[in-house]
Scaffold this motif. Structure first.
Motif, PDB file in Angstrom:
ATOM      1  N   ASP A  30      47.111  31.879  42.232  1.00 15.10           N
ATOM      2  CA  ASP A  30      47.624  32.736  41.167  1.00 15.10           C
ATOM      3  C   ASP A  30      48.550  33.765  41.805  1.00 15.10           C
ATOM      4  O   ASP A  30      48.889  33.639  42.986  1.00 15.10           O
ATOM      5  CB  ASP A  30      46.488  33.378  40.359  1.00 15.10           C
ATOM      6  CG  ASP A  30      45.569  34.260  41.184  1.00 15.10           C
ATOM      7  OD1 ASP A  30      45.995  34.742  42.268  1.00 15.10           O
ATOM      8  OD2 ASP A  30      44.425  34.492  40.757  1.00 15.10           O
ATOM      9  N   LEU A  31      48.948  34.773  41.071  1.00 17.32           N
ATOM     10  CA  LEU A  31      49.901  35.761  41.596  1.00 17.32           C
ATOM     11  C   LEU A  31      49.357  36.526  42.799  1.00 17.32           C
ATOM     12  O   LEU A  31      50.117  36.959  43.654  1.00 17.32           O
ATOM     13  CB  LEU A  31      50.281  36.742  40.494  1.00 17.32           C
ATOM     14  CG  LEU A  31      51.067  36.153  39.321  1.00 17.32           C
ATOM     15  CD1 LEU A  31      51.263  37.191  38.233  1.00 17.32           C
ATOM     16  CD2 LEU A  31      52.399  35.596  39.789  1.00 17.32           C
ATOM     17  N   LEU A  32      48.026  36.691  42.876  1.00 16.70           N
ATOM     18  CA  LEU A  32      47.429  37.496  43.943  1.00 16.70           C
ATOM     19  C   LEU A  32      46.772  36.684  45.056  1.00 16.70           C
ATOM     20  O   LEU A  32      46.533  37.205  46.133  1.00 16.70           O
ATOM     21  CB  LEU A  32      46.380  38.430  43.353  1.00 16.70           C
ATOM     22  CG  LEU A  32      46.868  39.433  42.301  1.00 16.70           C
ATOM     23  CD1 LEU A  32      45.701  40.182  41.698  1.00 16.70           C
ATOM     24  CD2 LEU A  32      47.877  40.390  42.922  1.00 16.70           C
ATOM     25  N   HIS A  33      46.451  35.423  44.782  1.00 16.59           N
ATOM     26  CA  HIS A  33      45.651  34.653  45.726  1.00 16.59           C
ATOM     27  C   HIS A  33      46.228  33.264  45.989  1.00 16.59           C
ATOM     28  O   HIS A  33      46.798  32.658  45.093  1.00 16.59           O
ATOM     29  CB  HIS A  33      44.223  34.477  45.183  1.00 16.59           C
ATOM     30  CG  HIS A  33      43.546  35.749  44.850  1.00 16.59           C
ATOM     31  ND1 HIS A  33      43.527  36.267  43.578  1.00 16.59           N
ATOM     32  CD2 HIS A  33      42.865  36.627  45.621  1.00 16.59           C
ATOM     33  CE1 HIS A  33      42.860  37.399  43.568  1.00 16.59           C
ATOM     34  NE2 HIS A  33      42.441  37.639  44.797  1.00 16.59           N
ATOM     35  N   GLU A  34      46.009  32.790  47.215  1.00 17.99           N
ATOM     36  CA  GLU A  34      46.334  31.417  47.554  1.00 17.99           C
ATOM     37  C   GLU A  34      45.262  30.502  46.961  1.00 17.99           C
ATOM     38  O   GLU A  34      44.176  30.945  46.601  1.00 17.99           O
ATOM     39  CB  GLU A  34      46.341  31.244  49.075  1.00 17.99           C
ATOM     40  CG  GLU A  34      47.404  32.029  49.795  1.00 17.99           C
ATOM     41  CD  GLU A  34      47.283  31.875  51.308  1.00 17.99           C
ATOM     42  OE1 GLU A  34      46.461  31.059  51.780  1.00 17.99           O
ATOM     43  OE2 GLU A  34      48.006  32.580  52.005  1.00 17.99           O
ATOM     44  N   GLU A  35      45.554  29.218  46.916  1.00 17.50           N
ATOM     45  CA  GLU A  35      44.570  28.235  46.480  1.00 17.50           C
ATOM     46  C   GLU A  35      43.366  28.270  47.433  1.00 17.50           C
ATOM     47  O   GLU A  35      43.531  28.388  48.642  1.00 17.50           O
ATOM     48  CB  GLU A  35      45.202  26.845  46.488  1.00 17.50           C
ATOM     49  CG  GLU A  35      44.237  25.733  46.155  1.00 17.50           C
ATOM     50  CD  GLU A  35      44.872  24.367  46.243  1.00 17.50           C
ATOM     51  OE1 GLU A  35      45.344  23.869  45.205  1.00 17.50           O
ATOM     52  OE2 GLU A  35      44.901  23.813  47.370  1.00 17.50           O
ATOM     53  N   ARG A 107      37.559  34.880  43.356  1.00 15.29           N
ATOM     54  CA  ARG A 107      38.231  35.661  44.383  1.00 15.29           C
ATOM     55  C   ARG A 107      38.440  37.023  43.750  1.00 15.29           C
ATOM     56  O   ARG A 107      38.657  37.129  42.550  1.00 15.29           O
ATOM     57  CB  ARG A 107      39.561  35.032  44.759  1.00 15.29           C
ATOM     58  CG  ARG A 107      39.382  33.660  45.382  1.00 15.29           C
ATOM     59  CD  ARG A 107      40.688  32.967  45.511  1.00 15.29           C
ATOM     60  NE  ARG A 107      41.260  32.800  44.175  1.00 15.29           N
ATOM     61  CZ  ARG A 107      42.215  31.937  43.883  1.00 15.29           C
ATOM     62  NH1 ARG A 107      42.715  31.187  44.808  1.00 15.29           N
ATOM     63  NH2 ARG A 107      42.671  31.831  42.673  1.00 15.29           N
ATOM     64  N   GLY A 108      38.358  38.061  44.519  1.00 12.95           N
ATOM     65  CA  GLY A 108      38.456  39.389  43.923  1.00 12.95           C
ATOM     66  C   GLY A 108      37.131  39.754  43.280  1.00 12.95           C
ATOM     67  O   GLY A 108      36.065  39.496  43.825  1.00 12.95           O
TER      68      GLY A 108
END
Length: 194
Positions: A30-35, A107-108
Motif C-alpha cells: 500500500d502507500l506506506l508498506h511493501e508487500e 502492518r502498523g
C-alpha cells in the motif's frame, strides 16, 4: 475421511489456495508498506495436512461470501461491520484433531483485527452447524464439531529476530483469545496445536 477433507468438500474451492503458493499468505503493498509474504511451514510429523483459504485479494469477490447480506455503499448502506472477515482461514489436520486458524495480517496498528477475526469465527460456527446437519447423509456419522478447535491470530509484521514470537512464548498464550504473533516471513502453526 479426515475432518480437513470434509471441510474442503464443504467450503468454496474458489478461495482455496493451490499450487506453489498454496501455503503463502500475502499482505499487498500500500502507500506506506511493501508487500509482506509469510510462508506457513510444517516441520513436524504431528501435522498431517494443511489447507489455506484466502479472503483478502481483489481478484476474488469476497462479497460472494455473504450474498444474502446488504453490500451497498450508498443508502441504505450495509450496517457497520456486517461484512467483516479475516484475511485467511488455515485448516490444520493435527494428530490431536482439526485446528481452524483465523489469521489477520497487520502492518502498523491492529485496529479492527479482533473484530474481523470474531466475525470469521461466527461464520465458521455456521459451517460447523452445517457440517453437523449433513454428516449422516454424507457418510460421516462420527463427525463431532466439538473436536474442532479455533485459533485466533493476528500476524504482525516484525523484521527484528529479537522481537519475533517464539514457540515457548506461545505456551503462555490464552488459546481461546485473539493472540498477536510477530513474524516476518514464516509462520509455524504447530505451537498453537495443543
Amino acid at each position: 475421511m479426515e475432518y480437513i477433507d470434509y471441510f474442503e468438500w464443504i467450503l468454496n474451492s474458489d478461495f482455496l489456495q493451490k499450487g506453489d503458493e498454496a501455503l503463502t499468505m500475502v499482505e499487498p503493498s500500500d502507500l506506506l508498506h511493501e508487500e509482506q509474504r509469510v510462508d506457513i511451514k510444517n516441520d513436524t510429523r504431528s501435522i498431517l495436512d494443511m489447507k489455506l483459504y484466502c479472503f483478502n485479494t481483489a481478484d476474488k469477490n469476497v462479497n460472494n461470501l455473504f450474498p444474502f447480506f446488504n453490500q451497498r455503499s450508498v443508502e441504505p448502506k450495509a450496517p457497520e461491520g456486517l461484512n467483516r472477515f479475516c484475511d485467511y482461514i488455515l485448516l490444520v489436520q493435527h494428530i490431536k484433531g482439526l485446528f481452524v486458524f483465523f489469521l489477520e495480517m497487520k502492518r502498523g496498528d491492529n485496529d479492527g483485527a479482533d473484530k474481523q477475526i470474531e466475525a470469521s469465527c461466527t461464520f465458521f460456527d455456521f459451517i460447523l452447524q452445517s457440517a453437523e446437519r449433513i454428516r449422516e447423509e454424507n457418510g460421516l456419522p462420527d463427525f463431532d464439531s466439538n473436536k474442532v478447535q479455533f485459533r485466533r491470530i493476528i500476524i504482525k509484521e516484525e523484521r527484528s529476530n529479537k522481537r519475533m514470537t517464539k514457540d515457548n512464548e506461545v505456551e503462555n498464550f490464552d488459546l481461546e483469545a485473539v493472540n498477536l504473533h510477530k513474524c516476518h516471513s514464516e509462520f509455524r502453526p504447530v505451537a498453537y496445536c495443543r
